[in-house]
Design a protein around this motif. Sequence first.
Motif, PDB file in Angstrom:
ATOM      1  N   PHE A 206       0.832  -1.192   0.000  1.00 34.55           N
ATOM      2  CA  PHE A 206       0.000   0.000   0.000  1.00 34.55           C
ATOM      3  C   PHE A 206       0.871   1.248   0.000  1.00 34.55           C
ATOM      4  CE2 PHE A 206       0.913  -1.173   4.338  1.00 34.55           C
ATOM      5  CZ  PHE A 206       1.017   0.000   5.061  1.00 34.55           C
ATOM      6  N   LEU A 207       0.233   2.388  -0.261  1.00 38.12           N
ATOM      7  CA  LEU A 207       0.929   3.664  -0.236  1.00 38.12           C
ATOM      8  C   LEU A 207       0.798   4.268   1.153  1.00 38.12           C
ATOM      9  CD1 LEU A 207      -0.292   5.164  -3.637  1.00 38.12           C
ATOM     10  CD2 LEU A 207       1.820   3.899  -3.176  1.00 38.12           C
ATOM     11  N   ASP A 208       1.921   4.677   1.732  1.00 38.26           N
ATOM     12  CA  ASP A 208       1.861   5.301   3.052  1.00 38.26           C
ATOM     13  C   ASP A 208       1.473   6.775   2.910  1.00 38.26           C
ATOM     14  OD1 ASP A 208       4.125   6.708   2.257  1.00 38.26           O
ATOM     15  OD2 ASP A 208       5.494   5.553   3.513  1.00 38.26           O
ATOM     16  N   LYS A 209       1.482   7.501   4.014  1.00 40.75           N
ATOM     17  CA  LYS A 209       1.040   8.896   3.995  1.00 40.75           C
ATOM     18  C   LYS A 209       1.900   9.769   3.106  1.00 40.75           C
ATOM     19  CE  LYS A 209      -1.014   8.669   8.615  1.00 40.75           C
ATOM     20  NZ  LYS A 209      -0.973   9.163  10.022  1.00 40.75           N
ATOM     21  N   ASP A 210       3.128   9.355   2.869  1.00 39.23           N
ATOM     22  CA  ASP A 210       4.035  10.113   2.006  1.00 39.23           C
ATOM     23  C   ASP A 210       3.943   9.691   0.545  1.00 39.23           C
ATOM     24  OD1 ASP A 210       5.019  11.508   4.219  1.00 39.23           O
ATOM     25  OD2 ASP A 210       6.471   9.918   4.653  1.00 39.23           O
ATOM     26  N   GLY A 211       3.057   8.712   0.252  1.00 39.35           N
ATOM     27  CA  GLY A 211       2.923   8.232  -1.116  1.00 39.35           C
ATOM     28  C   GLY A 211       3.956   7.210  -1.524  1.00 39.35           C
ATOM     29  N   SER A 212       4.692   6.660  -0.553  1.00 42.52           N
ATOM     30  CA  SER A 212       5.709   5.646  -0.847  1.00 42.52           C
ATOM     31  C   SER A 212       5.118   4.250  -0.721  1.00 42.52           C
ATOM     32  CB  SER A 212       6.890   5.788   0.113  1.00 42.52           C
ATOM     33  OG  SER A 212       7.517   7.042  -0.045  1.00 42.52           O
ATOM     34  N   LEU A 213       5.588   3.347  -1.553  1.00 46.27           N
ATOM     35  CA  LEU A 213       5.118   1.970  -1.535  1.00 46.27           C
ATOM     36  C   LEU A 213       5.683   1.244  -0.322  1.00 46.27           C
ATOM     37  CD1 LEU A 213       3.613  -0.352  -2.944  1.00 46.27           C
ATOM     38  CD2 LEU A 213       5.696  -0.772  -4.280  1.00 46.27           C
ATOM     39  N   THR A 214       4.817   0.647   0.473  1.00 47.10           N
ATOM     40  CA  THR A 214       5.251  -0.053   1.678  1.00 47.10           C
ATOM     41  C   THR A 214       4.372  -1.289   1.868  1.00 47.10           C
ATOM     42  OG1 THR A 214       5.779   0.260   4.022  1.00 47.10           O
ATOM     43  CG2 THR A 214       3.718   1.246   3.236  1.00 47.10           C
ATOM     44  N   GLY A 215       4.598  -2.011   2.955  1.00 45.79           N
ATOM     45  CA  GLY A 215       3.810  -3.203   3.243  1.00 45.79           C
ATOM     46  C   GLY A 215       4.651  -4.465   3.241  1.00 45.79           C
ATOM     47  N   TYR A 216       4.007  -5.561   3.636  1.00 44.19           N
ATOM     48  CA  TYR A 216       4.683  -6.856   3.688  1.00 44.19           C
ATOM     49  C   TYR A 216       5.378  -7.190   2.357  1.00 44.19           C
ATOM     50  CZ  TYR A 216       4.292 -11.485   1.681  1.00 44.19           C
ATOM     51  OH  TYR A 216       4.510 -12.577   0.894  1.00 44.19           O
ATOM     52  N   ALA A 217       4.611  -7.181   1.264  1.00 51.30           N
ATOM     53  CA  ALA A 217       5.142  -7.672  -0.009  1.00 51.30           C
ATOM     54  C   ALA A 217       6.275  -6.796  -0.551  1.00 51.30           C
ATOM     55  CB  ALA A 217       4.019  -7.820  -1.038  1.00 51.30           C
ATOM     56  N   PRO A 218       6.134  -5.468  -0.597  1.00 48.30           N
ATOM     57  CA  PRO A 218       7.259  -4.660  -1.078  1.00 48.30           C
ATOM     58  C   PRO A 218       8.511  -4.803  -0.232  1.00 48.30           C
ATOM     59  CG  PRO A 218       5.226  -3.387  -1.110  1.00 48.30           C
ATOM     60  CD  PRO A 218       4.923  -4.649  -0.370  1.00 48.30           C
ATOM     61  N   ASP A 219       8.338  -4.884   1.094  1.00 54.66           N
ATOM     62  CA  ASP A 219       9.516  -4.983   1.953  1.00 54.66           C
ATOM     63  C   ASP A 219      10.239  -6.320   1.788  1.00 54.66           C
ATOM     64  OD1 ASP A 219       8.926  -2.471   2.809  1.00 54.66           O
ATOM     65  OD2 ASP A 219       8.728  -2.978   4.932  1.00 54.66           O
ATOM     66  N   VAL A 220       9.477  -7.399   1.686  1.00 54.60           N
ATOM     67  CA  VAL A 220      10.105  -8.706   1.438  1.00 54.60           C
ATOM     68  C   VAL A 220      10.756  -8.711   0.059  1.00 54.60           C
ATOM     69  CG1 VAL A 220       9.678 -11.174   1.109  1.00 54.60           C
ATOM     70  CG2 VAL A 220       8.591  -9.971   3.017  1.00 54.60           C
ATOM     71  N   ALA A 221      10.050  -8.169  -0.935  1.00 49.17           N
ATOM     72  CA  ALA A 221      10.598  -8.136  -2.292  1.00 49.17           C
ATOM     73  C   ALA A 221      11.892  -7.337  -2.346  1.00 49.17           C
ATOM     74  CB  ALA A 221       9.569  -7.555  -3.261  1.00 49.17           C
ATOM     75  N   ARG A 222      11.950  -6.224  -1.629  1.00 50.95           N
ATOM     76  CA  ARG A 222      13.177  -5.428  -1.624  1.00 50.95           C
ATOM     77  C   ARG A 222      14.359  -6.236  -1.095  1.00 50.95           C
ATOM     78  NH1 ARG A 222       9.508  -1.243   0.254  1.00 50.95           N
ATOM     79  NH2 ARG A 222       9.248   0.305  -1.407  1.00 50.95           N
ATOM     80  N   ALA A 223      14.122  -6.992  -0.019  1.00 53.52           N
ATOM     81  CA  ALA A 223      15.198  -7.801   0.558  1.00 53.52           C
ATOM     82  C   ALA A 223      15.661  -8.878  -0.418  1.00 53.52           C
ATOM     83  CB  ALA A 223      14.726  -8.430   1.868  1.00 53.52           C
ATOM     84  N   VAL A 224      14.719  -9.473  -1.130  1.00 51.96           N
ATOM     85  CA  VAL A 224      15.055 -10.499  -2.120  1.00 51.96           C
ATOM     86  C   VAL A 224      15.802  -9.885  -3.294  1.00 51.96           C
ATOM     87  CG1 VAL A 224      14.055 -12.040  -3.856  1.00 51.96           C
ATOM     88  CG2 VAL A 224      13.182 -12.072  -1.511  1.00 51.96           C
TER      89      VAL A 224
END
Length: 292
Positions: free
Chosen positions: A62-80
């Motif tokens: 989802f998009l946080d208050k700053d309009g940045s992509l966050t959440g379980y899936a983006p964070d795991v994907a970034r680490a991968v």
Amino acid sequence: MTNIGTAGRRWRRLAAAALAAVALATTGCGTGGGAAAAVTYDEAKTSGKIKAGFANEAPWAFLDKDGSLTGYAPDVARAVLKNLGIDEIEGVVTDFDGLIDGVRANHYAFVAAGMSIKPKRCETSDFADPDFQVGSAFLVPRGNPKNIEKFTDITGSGVQIATLGGAVENGFAEQAGVPSDRIEPMAKQDDILRAVRNGDVYGAALLDVTAQWLVKNNPGTGLEVTPTIQASDKPEVGTFNFRKGDNRFRDDFNRELRKLHESGEWLRIVEKYGLTEANEPTPAMTTEQYCR
């Protein structure tokens, strides 16, 4: 008296129009500049930037208050992806029900949305190894006056229940024999929360983690979450989604995803989104098993 079905359809049309306006727009999550984010793995390995489809559903992606992509899936994907030489993810907002069509149409390279592995979805796309397991629950008014705790409770209750369009709960309701006019699919999570809070529908059937997140992060709504249920004969599992034929991308992603689980890093990443050790799938759960 308001016709709830008509109102729900109006919401869906408005939501679909809004999503259509932003579906091809991207929300940057890195530093920006330089080469454009890629829609194929090979291009991303060169540019270091990749596009991912998501449905703006908290806490999954989802998009946080700053309009940045966050959440379980983006964070795991970034680490991968960092271990694959890809440092930036750009998100493409898409209706959940259209995520697979979007990856097939090359609007983005993969789907990061916490999507459940289902045989029908496996026909037109490929999934990574199972990355989490969850159940379903109902978001209801505090006290749950209609006592809706499982899908079979809906039929004789006279209430309508919202769902996310394309989500697994629609199939669970159908399998339980719930009349279609008792289920109101909606395109956006915000529409669902608003409809339940305002009493336009009695409640909503969602993944348990989603329902718990909504209550925790929206205090004062007067809503609660029913106990978790398993609506099918095995736990619901979800993961990342790829287009057919992207075997090297999927296999490389799986290799690094397994390392996250084996090291304990996966749990450290996802805990802030409400997932716990209980949400880790067992090694016995395989994509092939859930695609059958």
